[in-house]
Design a protein around this motif. Structure first.
Motif, PDB file in Angstrom:
ATOM      1  N   UNK A  46       0.822  -1.201   0.000  1.00 33.68           N
ATOM      2  CA  UNK A  46       0.000   0.000   0.000  1.00 33.68           C
ATOM      3  C   UNK A  46       0.862   1.260   0.000  1.00 33.68           C
ATOM      4  N   UNK A  47       2.002   1.206   0.676  1.00 33.79           N
ATOM      5  CA  UNK A  47       2.866   2.380   0.773  1.00 33.79           C
ATOM      6  C   UNK A  47       4.001   2.373  -0.242  1.00 33.79           C
ATOM      7  N   UNK A  48       3.975   1.428  -1.155  1.00 34.68           N
ATOM      8  CA  UNK A  48       4.990   1.396  -2.205  1.00 34.68           C
ATOM      9  C   UNK A  48       6.337   0.923  -1.682  1.00 34.68           C
ATOM     10  N   UNK A  49       7.420   1.298  -2.363  1.00 38.92           N
ATOM     11  CA  UNK A  49       8.747   0.817  -1.995  1.00 38.92           C
ATOM     12  C   UNK A  49       9.253   1.376  -0.669  1.00 38.92           C
ATOM     13  N   UNK A  50       8.567   2.361  -0.117  1.00 38.71           N
ATOM     14  CA  UNK A  50       8.979   2.937   1.164  1.00 38.71           C
ATOM     15  C   UNK A  50       8.509   2.114   2.351  1.00 38.71           C
ATOM     16  N   UNK A  51       7.670   1.130   2.104  1.00 40.08           N
ATOM     17  CA  UNK A  51       7.141   0.291   3.175  1.00 40.08           C
ATOM     18  C   UNK A  51       8.269  -0.491   3.844  1.00 40.08           C
ATOM     19  N   UNK A  52       8.194  -0.623   5.152  1.00 44.08           N
ATOM     20  CA  UNK A  52       9.244  -1.330   5.894  1.00 44.08           C
ATOM     21  C   UNK A  52       9.349  -2.785   5.485  1.00 44.08           C
ATOM     22  N   UNK A  53       8.206  -3.445   5.218  1.00 50.90           N
ATOM     23  CA  UNK A  53       8.293  -4.854   4.841  1.00 50.90           C
ATOM     24  C   UNK A  53       8.956  -5.016   3.483  1.00 50.90           C
ATOM     25  N   UNK A  54       8.773  -4.059   2.586  1.00 45.72           N
ATOM     26  CA  UNK A  54       9.434  -4.126   1.277  1.00 45.72           C
ATOM     27  C   UNK A  54      10.940  -4.006   1.467  1.00 45.72           C
ATOM     28  N   UNK A  55      11.371  -3.074   2.310  1.00 39.28           N
ATOM     29  CA  UNK A  55      12.800  -2.901   2.584  1.00 39.28           C
ATOM     30  C   UNK A  55      13.385  -4.160   3.230  1.00 39.28           C
TER      31      UNK A  55
END
Length: 117
Positions: free
Chosen positions: A81-90
């Motif tokens: 939902x928050x795009x590449x800035x999401x903590x789980x993506x990182x």
């Protein structure tokens, strides 16, 4: 070149501002995420939700986040939902794509980024 900043898409709605601010979940958002990760991990409806487990990039501890899985042309995609800035993506990027998806059962997966069209 414009000097625009990327705003948090969750902050566009008053309701979502209760749960997310500045690309991060609020206290209420963290509680709802924990509840939804537990709910989705048990395999309860809706089936498009699941719990994603991935090692934290700084702590090394396993983190569980609710995610949405979209099926398109026979392929499954996770949606941030928050795009590449999401903590789980990182965290997934730091883990080189290795993660676990829970929907009643645990499935080891290897996630790869998909660039927007």
């Amino acid at each position: 070149m414009s000097n625009t900043t990327h705003t948090d898409p969750a902050e566009r709605s008053a309701l979502m501002r209760l749960f997310y601010r500045g690309w991060r979940p609020t206290l209420a958002g963290r509680w709802v995420n924990r509840l939804m990760a537990l709910w989705s991990g048990l395999g309860l409806p809706p089936r498009l939700q699941a719990a994603l487990e991935v090692r934290g990039r700084a702590s090394g501890r396993w983190r569980s986040n609710p995610v949405v899985i979209v099926t398109l042309e026979g392929k499954r995609y996770l949606v941030s939902m928050l795009g590449p800035q999401s903590e789980w993506v990182k965290n997934v990027e730091a883990a080189h794509g290795d993660a676990v998806i829970r929907q009643g059962r645990r499935h080891r997966v290897h996630l790869v980024p998909v660039l927007p069209a």
